[in-house]
Design a protein around this motif. Structure first.
Motif, PDB file in Angstrom:
ATOM      1  N   PRO A 101       0.822  -1.215   0.000  1.00 56.11           N
ATOM      2  CA  PRO A 101       0.000   0.000   0.000  1.00 56.11           C
ATOM      3  C   PRO A 101       0.858   1.269   0.000  1.00 56.11           C
ATOM      4  CG  PRO A 101      -0.011  -1.017   2.164  1.00 56.11           C
ATOM      5  CD  PRO A 101       0.731  -1.945   1.247  1.00 56.11           C
ATOM      6  N   VAL A 102       0.273   2.303  -0.529  1.00 59.46           N
ATOM      7  CA  VAL A 102       0.913   3.617  -0.515  1.00 59.46           C
ATOM      8  C   VAL A 102       0.798   4.164   0.911  1.00 59.46           C
ATOM      9  CG1 VAL A 102       0.813   5.969  -1.420  1.00 59.46           C
ATOM     10  CG2 VAL A 102       0.314   4.024  -2.918  1.00 59.46           C
ATOM     11  N   LEU A 134      -6.078  13.028  -2.127  1.00 59.05           N
ATOM     12  CA  LEU A 134      -5.023  12.167  -2.674  1.00 59.05           C
ATOM     13  C   LEU A 134      -5.317  10.699  -2.371  1.00 59.05           C
ATOM     14  CD1 LEU A 134      -2.274  11.868  -4.053  1.00 59.05           C
ATOM     15  CD2 LEU A 134      -1.225  12.106  -1.803  1.00 59.05           C
ATOM     16  N   SER A 135      -5.734  10.385  -1.175  1.00 60.63           N
ATOM     17  CA  SER A 135      -6.005   8.990  -0.837  1.00 60.63           C
ATOM     18  C   SER A 135      -7.183   8.445  -1.649  1.00 60.63           C
ATOM     19  CB  SER A 135      -6.232   8.818   0.665  1.00 60.63           C
ATOM     20  OG  SER A 135      -7.456   9.385   1.051  1.00 60.63           O
ATOM     21  N   LYS A 137      -8.053   9.443  -4.689  1.00 58.02           N
ATOM     22  CA  LYS A 137      -7.545   9.242  -6.058  1.00 58.02           C
ATOM     23  C   LYS A 137      -6.694   7.977  -6.145  1.00 58.02           C
ATOM     24  CE  LYS A 137      -7.677  13.972  -7.666  1.00 58.02           C
ATOM     25  NZ  LYS A 137      -6.951  15.081  -8.246  1.00 58.02           N
ATOM     26  N   ILE A 138      -5.885   7.722  -5.149  1.00 60.93           N
ATOM     27  CA  ILE A 138      -5.047   6.518  -5.146  1.00 60.93           C
ATOM     28  C   ILE A 138      -5.920   5.272  -5.081  1.00 60.93           C
ATOM     29  CG2 ILE A 138      -3.354   5.212  -3.800  1.00 60.93           C
ATOM     30  CD1 ILE A 138      -2.049   7.898  -3.085  1.00 60.93           C
ATOM     31  N   GLN A 139      -6.937   5.274  -4.232  1.00 62.50           N
ATOM     32  CA  GLN A 139      -7.836   4.130  -4.120  1.00 62.50           C
ATOM     33  C   GLN A 139      -8.611   3.934  -5.407  1.00 62.50           C
ATOM     34  OE1 GLN A 139     -10.038   5.129  -0.585  1.00 62.50           O
ATOM     35  NE2 GLN A 139      -8.701   3.893   0.731  1.00 62.50           N
ATOM     36  N   ASN A 140      -9.051   5.011  -6.037  1.00 60.01           N
ATOM     37  CA  ASN A 140      -9.778   4.891  -7.303  1.00 60.01           C
ATOM     38  C   ASN A 140      -8.879   4.375  -8.435  1.00 60.01           C
ATOM     39  OD1 ASN A 140     -12.122   5.779  -6.129  1.00 60.01           O
ATOM     40  ND2 ASN A 140     -11.912   7.899  -6.824  1.00 60.01           N
ATOM     41  N   SER A 141      -7.586   4.504  -8.266  1.00 58.45           N
ATOM     42  CA  SER A 141      -6.638   3.993  -9.262  1.00 58.45           C
ATOM     43  C   SER A 141      -6.365   2.506  -9.067  1.00 58.45           C
ATOM     44  CB  SER A 141      -5.328   4.750  -9.199  1.00 58.45           C
ATOM     45  OG  SER A 141      -5.519   6.115  -9.529  1.00 58.45           O
ATOM     46  N   GLY A 142      -6.952   1.918  -8.024  1.00 53.59           N
ATOM     47  CA  GLY A 142      -6.774   0.494  -7.812  1.00 53.59           C
ATOM     48  C   GLY A 142      -5.710   0.143  -6.795  1.00 53.59           C
ATOM     49  N   PHE A 143      -5.166   1.110  -6.114  1.00 46.45           N
ATOM     50  CA  PHE A 143      -4.155   0.857  -5.097  1.00 46.45           C
ATOM     51  C   PHE A 143      -4.799   0.926  -3.726  1.00 46.45           C
ATOM     52  CE2 PHE A 143      -0.315   0.819  -7.583  1.00 46.45           C
ATOM     53  CZ  PHE A 143      -0.673   1.490  -8.731  1.00 46.45           C
ATOM     54  N   THR A 144      -4.136   0.282  -2.774  1.00 43.47           N
ATOM     55  CA  THR A 144      -4.628   0.359  -1.385  1.00 43.47           C
ATOM     56  C   THR A 144      -3.879   1.452  -0.663  1.00 43.47           C
ATOM     57  OG1 THR A 144      -3.050  -1.339  -0.750  1.00 43.47           O
ATOM     58  CG2 THR A 144      -5.249  -2.082  -1.307  1.00 43.47           C
ATOM     59  N   VAL A 145      -4.549   2.050   0.294  1.00 43.70           N
ATOM     60  CA  VAL A 145      -3.955   3.151   1.062  1.00 43.70           C
ATOM     61  C   VAL A 145      -3.838   2.701   2.501  1.00 43.70           C
ATOM     62  CG1 VAL A 145      -4.254   5.536   1.809  1.00 43.70           C
ATOM     63  CG2 VAL A 145      -4.938   4.862  -0.501  1.00 43.70           C
ATOM     64  N   LYS A 146      -2.664   2.891   3.077  1.00 39.60           N
ATOM     65  CA  LYS A 146      -2.441   2.527   4.479  1.00 39.60           C
ATOM     66  C   LYS A 146      -2.356   3.800   5.304  1.00 39.60           C
ATOM     67  CE  LYS A 146       0.697  -0.134   7.365  1.00 39.60           C
ATOM     68  NZ  LYS A 146       1.930  -0.918   7.380  1.00 39.60           N
TER      69      LYS A 146
END
Length: 148
Positions: A101-102, A134-135, A137-146
């Protein structure tokens, strides 16, 4: 004389009498061989040989076509296997990317900022809003956010 049995018998007799006439002095073998060498029999033998040659040529052409088809199939399988291996490697890299996760920096509160143009509460609100956007947008890009 087109019957298969007659042709086999004719060929067998021609072979036998030709062999015997060439190695024995007995003229009867030569006479029998000459009796078998009529124009009709010679044409029959030539017809059989031509038909056999055509059958062999067709068999060779068919075999070559089949070999070419197998070669194309093998090349196609190699190409698809290479594509599959490449796709699996790319997929593994993407899975590894998504598995990590980012990590965002921690939230800041008003006491973190020095008092200049904005109040500390204003700066914290601006920072936290940007961080939230930002979080998302990151989640909508398919990445997980920690992190919160």
């Amino acid at each position: 004389m087109t019957d298969t049995t007659d042709i086999k018998a004719l060929l067998g007799n021609l072979k036998f009498y030709a062999g015997e006439a060439s190695c024995h002095p007995d003229p009867n073998y030569y006479l029998e061989f000459e009796k078998l060498c009529t124009p009709t029999n010679i044409l029959t033998v030539i017809g059989v040989l031509e038909a056999e040659r055509q059958r062999a040529d067709k068999a060779q052409t068919d075999m070559q076509f089949e070999c070419d088809a197998h070669i194309e199939t093998a090349e196609s399988w190699r190409e698809w296997k290479l594509r599959a291996v490449t796709a699996e490697a790319e997929l593994a890299a993407l899975k590894a990317k998504l598995a990590n996760p980012v990590v965002l920096p921690p939230r800041k509160n008003a006491s973190y900022y020095v008092d200049e143009e904005f109040t500390n509460a204003d700066l914290a609100a601006i920072y936290n809003t940007a961080r939230l956007e930002l979080s998302v947008k990151i989640q909508n890009s398919g990445f997980t956010v920690k992190g919160e």
